[in-house]
Design a protein around this motif. Sequence first.
Motif, mmCIF file in Angstrom:
data_model
loop_
_atom_site.group_PDB
_atom_site.id
_atom_site.type_symbol
_atom_site.label_atom_id
_atom_site.label_comp_id
_atom_site.label_asym_id
_atom_site.label_seq_id
_atom_site.Cartn_x
_atom_site.Cartn_y
_atom_site.Cartn_z
ATOM 1 N N LYS A 50 0.829 -1.205 0.000
ATOM 2 C CA LYS A 50 0.000 0.000 0.000
ATOM 3 C C LYS A 50 0.867 1.259 0.000
ATOM 4 C CE LYS A 50 -4.209 -1.581 2.145
ATOM 5 N NZ LYS A 50 -5.106 -1.516 3.282
ATOM 6 N N PRO A 51 0.250 2.399 -0.336
ATOM 7 C CA PRO A 51 0.987 3.653 -0.212
ATOM 8 C C PRO A 51 1.569 3.768 1.195
ATOM 9 C CG PRO A 51 -1.132 4.035 -1.268
ATOM 10 C CD PRO A 51 -1.116 2.594 -0.843
ATOM 11 N N GLY A 52 2.839 4.152 1.265
ATOM 12 C CA GLY A 52 3.473 4.347 2.569
ATOM 13 C C GLY A 52 4.069 3.086 3.166
ATOM 14 N N TYR A 94 -5.364 12.781 -12.219
ATOM 15 C CA TYR A 94 -5.733 11.578 -11.474
ATOM 16 C C TYR A 94 -5.046 11.553 -10.105
ATOM 17 C CZ TYR A 94 -7.629 9.889 -15.863
ATOM 18 O OH TYR A 94 -8.362 9.767 -17.011
ATOM 19 N N MET A 95 -3.752 11.838 -10.125
ATOM 20 C CA MET A 95 -2.969 11.740 -8.884
ATOM 21 C C MET A 95 -3.510 12.688 -7.821
ATOM 22 S SD MET A 95 0.764 11.315 -10.630
ATOM 23 C CE MET A 95 1.807 11.159 -9.193
ATOM 24 N N ASP A 96 -3.916 13.877 -8.246
ATOM 25 C CA ASP A 96 -4.441 14.858 -7.284
ATOM 26 C C ASP A 96 -5.674 14.337 -6.551
ATOM 27 O OD1 ASP A 96 -2.459 16.629 -7.693
ATOM 28 O OD2 ASP A 96 -3.612 18.037 -8.921
ATOM 29 N N GLY A 98 -6.044 11.135 -5.876
ATOM 30 C CA GLY A 98 -5.700 9.856 -5.229
ATOM 31 C C GLY A 98 -6.135 8.666 -6.070
ATOM 32 N N ALA A 99 -6.497 8.940 -7.340
ATOM 33 C CA ALA A 99 -6.950 7.856 -8.229
ATOM 34 C C ALA A 99 -5.774 7.320 -9.048
ATOM 35 C CB ALA A 99 -8.023 8.386 -9.170
ATOM 36 N N LEU A 100 -5.966 6.145 -9.621
ATOM 37 C CA LEU A 100 -4.922 5.597 -10.492
ATOM 38 C C LEU A 100 -4.979 6.256 -11.860
ATOM 39 C CD1 LEU A 100 -4.960 1.722 -9.824
ATOM 40 C CD2 LEU A 100 -3.540 3.500 -8.762
ATOM 41 N N VAL A 101 -3.817 6.410 -12.463
ATOM 42 C CA VAL A 101 -3.719 6.905 -13.842
ATOM 43 C C VAL A 101 -4.166 5.750 -14.753
ATOM 44 C CG1 VAL A 101 -2.084 7.831 -15.556
ATOM 45 C CG2 VAL A 101 -1.801 8.396 -13.118
ATOM 46 N N GLY A 127 5.583 0.325 -7.468
ATOM 47 C CA GLY A 127 4.322 1.000 -7.798
ATOM 48 C C GLY A 127 3.748 0.518 -9.121
ATOM 49 N N PHE A 128 4.312 -0.503 -9.663
ATOM 50 C CA PHE A 128 3.852 -1.107 -10.917
ATOM 51 C C PHE A 128 4.141 -2.605 -10.846
ATOM 52 C CE2 PHE A 128 3.975 -2.577 -15.220
ATOM 53 C CZ PHE A 128 3.010 -1.825 -15.878
ATOM 54 N N PRO A 129 3.211 -3.464 -11.189
ATOM 55 C CA PRO A 129 1.848 -3.207 -11.636
ATOM 56 C C PRO A 129 0.911 -2.908 -10.461
ATOM 57 C CG PRO A 129 2.265 -5.568 -11.604
ATOM 58 C CD PRO A 129 3.549 -4.912 -11.229
ATOM 59 N N THR A 186 -8.606 7.505 -0.140
ATOM 60 C CA THR A 186 -8.984 7.140 -1.522
ATOM 61 C C THR A 186 -7.921 6.225 -2.118
ATOM 62 O OG1 THR A 186 -10.047 9.273 -1.792
ATOM 63 C CG2 THR A 186 -9.571 8.063 -3.818
ATOM 64 N N ARG A 187 -6.651 6.524 -1.840
ATOM 65 C CA ARG A 187 -5.580 5.666 -2.373
ATOM 66 C C ARG A 187 -5.655 4.260 -1.761
ATOM 67 N NH1 ARG A 187 -1.182 9.690 -0.847
ATOM 68 N NH2 ARG A 187 0.419 8.198 -1.437
ATOM 69 N N PHE A 188 -5.973 4.194 -0.482
ATOM 70 C CA PHE A 188 -6.137 2.864 0.133
ATOM 71 C C PHE A 188 -7.292 2.113 -0.546
ATOM 72 C CE2 PHE A 188 -4.431 4.324 4.583
ATOM 73 C CZ PHE A 188 -3.148 4.334 4.072
HETATM 74 P P1 ADP Z 1 2.220 5.676 -3.252
HETATM 75 O O1 ADP Z 1 2.643 4.256 -3.446
HETATM 76 O O2 ADP Z 1 2.718 6.253 -1.967
HETATM 77 O O3 ADP Z 1 0.756 5.899 -3.500
HETATM 78 P P2 ADP Z 1 3.409 6.493 -5.772
HETATM 79 O O4 ADP Z 1 4.422 7.555 -5.849
HETATM 80 O O5 ADP Z 1 3.799 5.110 -6.135
HETATM 81 O O6 ADP Z 1 2.921 6.597 -4.278
HETATM 82 O O7 ADP Z 1 2.121 6.871 -6.652
HETATM 83 C C1 ADP Z 1 1.516 8.124 -6.556
HETATM 84 C C2 ADP Z 1 0.329 8.201 -7.534
HETATM 85 O O8 ADP Z 1 0.809 8.016 -8.873
HETATM 86 C C3 ADP Z 1 -0.738 7.141 -7.352
HETATM 87 O O9 ADP Z 1 -1.685 7.479 -6.358
HETATM 88 C C4 ADP Z 1 -1.357 7.122 -8.774
HETATM 89 O O10 ADP Z 1 -2.194 8.228 -8.987
HETATM 90 C C5 ADP Z 1 -0.148 7.300 -9.668
HETATM 91 N N1 ADP Z 1 0.422 5.981 -10.047
HETATM 92 C C6 ADP Z 1 1.640 5.492 -9.680
HETATM 93 N N2 ADP Z 1 1.843 4.271 -10.192
HETATM 94 C C7 ADP Z 1 0.707 3.960 -10.890
HETATM 95 C C8 ADP Z 1 0.276 2.820 -11.630
HETATM 96 N N3 ADP Z 1 1.054 1.727 -11.761
HETATM 97 N N4 ADP Z 1 -0.941 2.855 -12.224
HETATM 98 C C9 ADP Z 1 -1.730 3.917 -12.114
HETATM 99 N N5 ADP Z 1 -1.411 5.024 -11.414
HETATM 100 C C10 ADP Z 1 -0.198 5.052 -10.804
#
Ligand code: ADP
Length: 232
Positions: A50-52, A94-96, A98-101, A127-129, A186-188
């Motif tokens: 998870k984030p963090g 998206y990032m703003d 807390g959503a995924l791109v 952070g991928f996948p 939201t990120r969680f």
């Molecule tokens: P964290 O793991 O602390 O959330 P990251 O720096 O890895 O921080 O990611 C920050 C943001 O970047 C995510 O909340 C998302 O919006 C975007 N992001 C990062 N990696 C991906 C991914 N693989 N797919 C979609 N969005 C992503």
Amino acid sequence: MVISGQKYNINRDWPCPKRKTPVKIVYLPPVNRGLEPNLHLMIQLVLFGKPGAGKGTQAEFLKETYGLKHLSTGDLFRHHIKNGTPLGLLAQSYMDQGALVPDQVTIDMLEEAVDQTPEAKGFIFDGFPRTTAQAEALDAFLAGKNMAVSATIALEAHDEELLVRLLERGKISGRPDDQDETKIRTRFDEYNQKTAPLRNYYQAQNKFYSVDGIGAIEEVKQRIAEVIANLG
Ligand code: ADP
């Protein structure tokens, strides 16, 4: 090849039934770990959590210890945002929140980053996948290069600990997505819905390793080093 008086065969085949062609074994020296010299194939690690959870922190250690290239999709997006590229503008929206791109945007960016580093001995994907579509794309992409994910290492920590860590990080880094509890939650949620299913995906491939992410950074490093030392 002789290391510490021991003889190693560096032209072994990868013991994976799906692999048709042999790959070169790369010796990755253990640094200050008190571990026996160990041979690894080209190693592709996925850092999961998870984030963090500490992926970025531990990726630094893995990068230095095993000579791997660290690829963080979050860092790549932030780089684009800083440089005001069209991709950065898109990702930021998206990032703003807390959503995924969107998947395809992320996959294309990641593949481009891998292709730009042909000399790498292997990668740490941080952070991928984050979705099943991304995991399938990564498998297909690596297979096209005669490579495969070696292991997925999950850093486990509970939400309340993570919330505290992220809010602390936000004070120092200024990251907008780390300064607001609603965005963090939201990120969680995004993680629980879209990323958590990857646990099963990698377990089905026998590549999933769970590591306790609570404790001192050094302790977590040792736990990860043990997982890597025991990789086939
Ligand atoms: P964290 O793991 O602390 O959330 P990251 O720096 O890895 O921080 O990611 C920050 C943001 O970047 C995510 O909340 C998302 O919006 C975007 N992001 C990062 N990696 C991906 C991914 N693989 N797919 C979609 N969005 C992503």
